[in-house]
Design a protein around this motif. Sequence first.
Motif, PDB file in Angstrom:
ATOM      1  N   ASP A 175       0.853  -1.196   0.000  1.00 59.41           N
ATOM      2  CA  ASP A 175       0.000   0.000   0.000  1.00 59.41           C
ATOM      3  C   ASP A 175       0.887   1.244   0.000  1.00 59.41           C
ATOM      4  O   ASP A 175       1.081   1.897   1.028  1.00 59.41           O
ATOM      5  CB  ASP A 175      -0.926  -0.014   1.214  1.00 59.41           C
ATOM      6  CG  ASP A 175      -1.993   1.065   1.140  1.00 59.41           C
ATOM      7  OD1 ASP A 175      -1.944   1.894   0.202  1.00 59.41           O
ATOM      8  OD2 ASP A 175      -2.873   1.099   2.022  1.00 59.41           O
ATOM      9  N   ILE A 176       1.411   1.556  -1.169  1.00 60.77           N
ATOM     10  CA  ILE A 176       2.354   2.668  -1.280  1.00 60.77           C
ATOM     11  C   ILE A 176       1.681   4.008  -0.964  1.00 60.77           C
ATOM     12  O   ILE A 176       2.318   4.927  -0.454  1.00 60.77           O
ATOM     13  CB  ILE A 176       2.981   2.677  -2.690  1.00 60.77           C
ATOM     14  CG1 ILE A 176       3.838   1.424  -2.874  1.00 60.77           C
ATOM     15  CG2 ILE A 176       3.833   3.922  -2.915  1.00 60.77           C
ATOM     16  CD1 ILE A 176       4.348   1.226  -4.273  1.00 60.77           C
ATOM     17  N   HIS A 177       0.390   4.120  -1.248  1.00 66.35           N
ATOM     18  CA  HIS A 177      -0.315   5.379  -1.007  1.00 66.35           C
ATOM     19  C   HIS A 177      -0.582   5.612   0.481  1.00 66.35           C
ATOM     20  O   HIS A 177      -0.552   6.750   0.945  1.00 66.35           O
ATOM     21  CB  HIS A 177      -1.631   5.399  -1.788  1.00 66.35           C
ATOM     22  CG  HIS A 177      -1.445   5.452  -3.265  1.00 66.35           C
ATOM     23  ND1 HIS A 177      -1.295   6.635  -3.958  1.00 66.35           N
ATOM     24  CD2 HIS A 177      -1.345   4.471  -4.191  1.00 66.35           C
ATOM     25  CE1 HIS A 177      -1.131   6.381  -5.246  1.00 66.35           C
ATOM     26  NE2 HIS A 177      -1.154   5.071  -5.414  1.00 66.35           N
ATOM     27  N   SER A 178      -0.875   4.547   1.223  1.00 66.64           N
ATOM     28  CA  SER A 178      -1.219   4.697   2.650  1.00 66.64           C
ATOM     29  C   SER A 178      -0.489   3.655   3.479  1.00 66.64           C
ATOM     30  O   SER A 178      -1.113   2.744   4.037  1.00 66.64           O
ATOM     31  CB  SER A 178      -2.737   4.557   2.840  1.00 66.64           C
ATOM     32  OG  SER A 178      -3.443   5.443   2.004  1.00 66.64           O
ATOM     33  N   LEU A 204       9.480  -0.055  12.567  1.00 73.42           N
ATOM     34  CA  LEU A 204      10.682  -0.290  11.781  1.00 73.42           C
ATOM     35  C   LEU A 204      11.597   0.935  11.801  1.00 73.42           C
ATOM     36  O   LEU A 204      11.146   2.074  11.909  1.00 73.42           O
ATOM     37  CB  LEU A 204      10.309  -0.624  10.336  1.00 73.42           C
ATOM     38  CG  LEU A 204       9.444  -1.865  10.117  1.00 73.42           C
ATOM     39  CD1 LEU A 204       9.231  -2.089   8.626  1.00 73.42           C
ATOM     40  CD2 LEU A 204      10.060  -3.097  10.770  1.00 73.42           C
ATOM     41  N   GLU A 205      12.887   0.671  11.641  1.00 74.09           N
ATOM     42  CA  GLU A 205      13.874   1.741  11.529  1.00 74.09           C
ATOM     43  C   GLU A 205      13.844   2.323  10.117  1.00 74.09           C
ATOM     44  O   GLU A 205      13.441   1.648   9.161  1.00 74.09           O
ATOM     45  CB  GLU A 205      15.275   1.192  11.831  1.00 74.09           C
ATOM     46  CG  GLU A 205      15.452   0.640  13.236  1.00 74.09           C
ATOM     47  CD  GLU A 205      15.353   1.725  14.300  1.00 74.09           C
ATOM     48  OE1 GLU A 205      15.675   2.895  13.978  1.00 74.09           O
ATOM     49  OE2 GLU A 205      14.947   1.410  15.429  1.00 74.09           O
ATOM     50  N   PRO A 206      14.277   3.580   9.943  1.00 76.55           N
ATOM     51  CA  PRO A 206      14.369   4.139   8.590  1.00 76.55           C
ATOM     52  C   PRO A 206      15.303   3.279   7.740  1.00 76.55           C
ATOM     53  O   PRO A 206      16.323   2.775   8.221  1.00 76.55           O
ATOM     54  CB  PRO A 206      14.948   5.536   8.828  1.00 76.55           C
ATOM     55  CG  PRO A 206      14.594   5.861  10.245  1.00 76.55           C
ATOM     56  CD  PRO A 206      14.650   4.560  10.987  1.00 76.55           C
ATOM     57  N   GLY A 207      14.945   3.118   6.477  1.00 82.14           N
ATOM     58  CA  GLY A 207      15.778   2.306   5.594  1.00 82.14           C
ATOM     59  C   GLY A 207      15.126   2.161   4.235  1.00 82.14           C
ATOM     60  O   GLY A 207      14.207   2.902   3.889  1.00 82.14           O
ATOM     61  N   PHE A 208      15.597   1.208   3.473  1.00 81.31           N
ATOM     62  CA  PHE A 208      15.034   0.958   2.151  1.00 81.31           C
ATOM     63  C   PHE A 208      13.594   0.448   2.275  1.00 81.31           C
ATOM     64  O   PHE A 208      13.192  -0.092   3.311  1.00 81.31           O
ATOM     65  CB  PHE A 208      15.875  -0.059   1.380  1.00 81.31           C
ATOM     66  CG  PHE A 208      17.184   0.480   0.876  1.00 81.31           C
ATOM     67  CD1 PHE A 208      17.227   1.624   0.087  1.00 81.31           C
ATOM     68  CD2 PHE A 208      18.377  -0.166   1.176  1.00 81.31           C
ATOM     69  CE1 PHE A 208      18.426   2.109  -0.401  1.00 81.31           C
ATOM     70  CE2 PHE A 208      19.584   0.312   0.697  1.00 81.31           C
ATOM     71  CZ  PHE A 208      19.613   1.463  -0.091  1.00 81.31           C
ATOM     72  N   SER A 209      12.844   0.592   1.182  1.00 79.87           N
ATOM     73  CA  SER A 209      11.434   0.214   1.180  1.00 79.87           C
ATOM     74  C   SER A 209      11.077  -0.426  -0.160  1.00 79.87           C
ATOM     75  O   SER A 209      11.902  -0.500  -1.081  1.00 79.87           O
ATOM     76  CB  SER A 209      10.571   1.463   1.396  1.00 79.87           C
ATOM     77  OG  SER A 209      10.703   2.349   0.284  1.00 79.87           O
ATOM     78  N   LEU A 210       9.822  -0.863  -0.264  1.00 76.74           N
ATOM     79  CA  LEU A 210       9.337  -1.392  -1.536  1.00 76.74           C
ATOM     80  C   LEU A 210       9.442  -0.340  -2.631  1.00 76.74           C
ATOM     81  O   LEU A 210       9.787  -0.654  -3.779  1.00 76.74           O
ATOM     82  CB  LEU A 210       7.886  -1.850  -1.380  1.00 76.74           C
ATOM     83  CG  LEU A 210       7.238  -2.451  -2.633  1.00 76.74           C
ATOM     84  CD1 LEU A 210       7.905  -3.757  -3.016  1.00 76.74           C
ATOM     85  CD2 LEU A 210       5.739  -2.647  -2.422  1.00 76.74           C
ATOM     86  N   ALA A 211       9.148   0.909  -2.297  1.00 70.88           N
ATOM     87  CA  ALA A 211       9.251   1.984  -3.284  1.00 70.88           C
ATOM     88  C   ALA A 211      10.671   2.109  -3.816  1.00 70.88           C
ATOM     89  O   ALA A 211      10.882   2.321  -5.015  1.00 70.88           O
ATOM     90  CB  ALA A 211       8.796   3.308  -2.666  1.00 70.88           C
ATOM     91  N   ALA A 213       6.274  -0.205   2.776  1.00 66.96           N
ATOM     92  CA  ALA A 213       5.887   0.304   1.455  1.00 66.96           C
ATOM     93  C   ALA A 213       6.795   1.453   1.025  1.00 66.96           C
ATOM     94  O   ALA A 213       7.284   1.482  -0.107  1.00 66.96           O
ATOM     95  CB  ALA A 213       4.436   0.751   1.465  1.00 66.96           C
ATOM     96  N   ARG A 214       6.993   2.394   1.910  1.00 69.79           N
ATOM     97  CA  ARG A 214       7.861   3.534   1.603  1.00 69.79           C
ATOM     98  C   ARG A 214       8.122   4.293   2.885  1.00 69.79           C
ATOM     99  O   ARG A 214       7.458   4.089   3.908  1.00 69.79           O
ATOM    100  CB  ARG A 214       7.230   4.477   0.576  1.00 69.79           C
ATOM    101  CG  ARG A 214       5.924   5.109   1.025  1.00 69.79           C
ATOM    102  CD  ARG A 214       5.381   6.081  -0.001  1.00 69.79           C
ATOM    103  NE  ARG A 214       4.027   6.511   0.322  1.00 69.79           N
ATOM    104  CZ  ARG A 214       3.723   7.521   1.142  1.00 69.79           C
ATOM    105  NH1 ARG A 214       4.702   8.216   1.714  1.00 69.79           N
ATOM    106  NH2 ARG A 214       2.466   7.850   1.380  1.00 69.79           N
ATOM    107  N   THR A 215       9.105   5.177   2.842  1.00 71.94           N
ATOM    108  CA  THR A 215       9.369   6.101   3.936  1.00 71.94           C
ATOM    109  C   THR A 215       9.374   7.508   3.351  1.00 71.94           C
ATOM    110  O   THR A 215      10.053   7.768   2.363  1.00 71.94           O
ATOM    111  CB  THR A 215      10.720   5.801   4.614  1.00 71.94           C
ATOM    112  OG1 THR A 215      11.753   5.799   3.623  1.00 71.94           O
ATOM    113  CG2 THR A 215      10.686   4.432   5.287  1.00 71.94           C
TER     114      THR A 215
END
Length: 247
Positions: free
Chosen positions: A40-43, A52-59, A85-87
Amino acid sequence: MTRTIVVHSHRGGTGKSSVLANLALLIAAGGRRVGVVDTDIHSPTLDLLFRLEPGFSLADYLLGRCEIEAAAQQAGASGLYVVPARTGTAALRELMSTGYDVGLLPEGFDRLSRHLALDVLLLDTHAGLNNESVTAMASADVLMILARADRIDLSGVEETLALAGRLPCRRALVMSMAPVGVDRDEVGRRAEAAYDAPLAGILPYAPEMAALCGERIFAEAHPDHPLVGEFRTIISALDARDEVSRA
């Protein structure tokens, strides 16, 4: 072989992501290797639920910045991995302006499953039908449809059913937020008729979940609550290899 379970709802507000998080936590606690991908990249929600810690995402994977396994973080129980999904909003703007190859999603799911030797892969989706949700649903071995136990969620499901009917996967129906005193048998009959899918469980409304304010996953905070028993019933139904059992 990894079993892929996609969790979907045709309307928002069903508690879909929270239910998925609880199922993932309980399945992993039972000794299986579990991967979770928030499509769910939008939400996005799961990065917050799993803290989760900041880092890479699906986006980032879809934009070619990393391989999908680099976006997987171990969360809580041993053997549980989550791909957010994204940060932030920058990746969303870039994806919307440039687009991406939809074939990267199933390719990424397969790669993640192999790399982490997953027993179960759970995919969270955006409510309704969009590019990511449809692609995730097409990857399902089991499609778990979540709906509230009310008249609104039992109507207007034709688009979801039209798509689900073309997919070569089993379907399971879960009703959520059932009020105290609801006639479970009647709700189950109406839901199965509306969704043309066997019922896997009815989750009662639990004020204790609302009181958590998203700070913790329910099964982690209240392991002995009756609602956790309902989650376990759903897991047993999803594990079935033929018909999904009735709750």
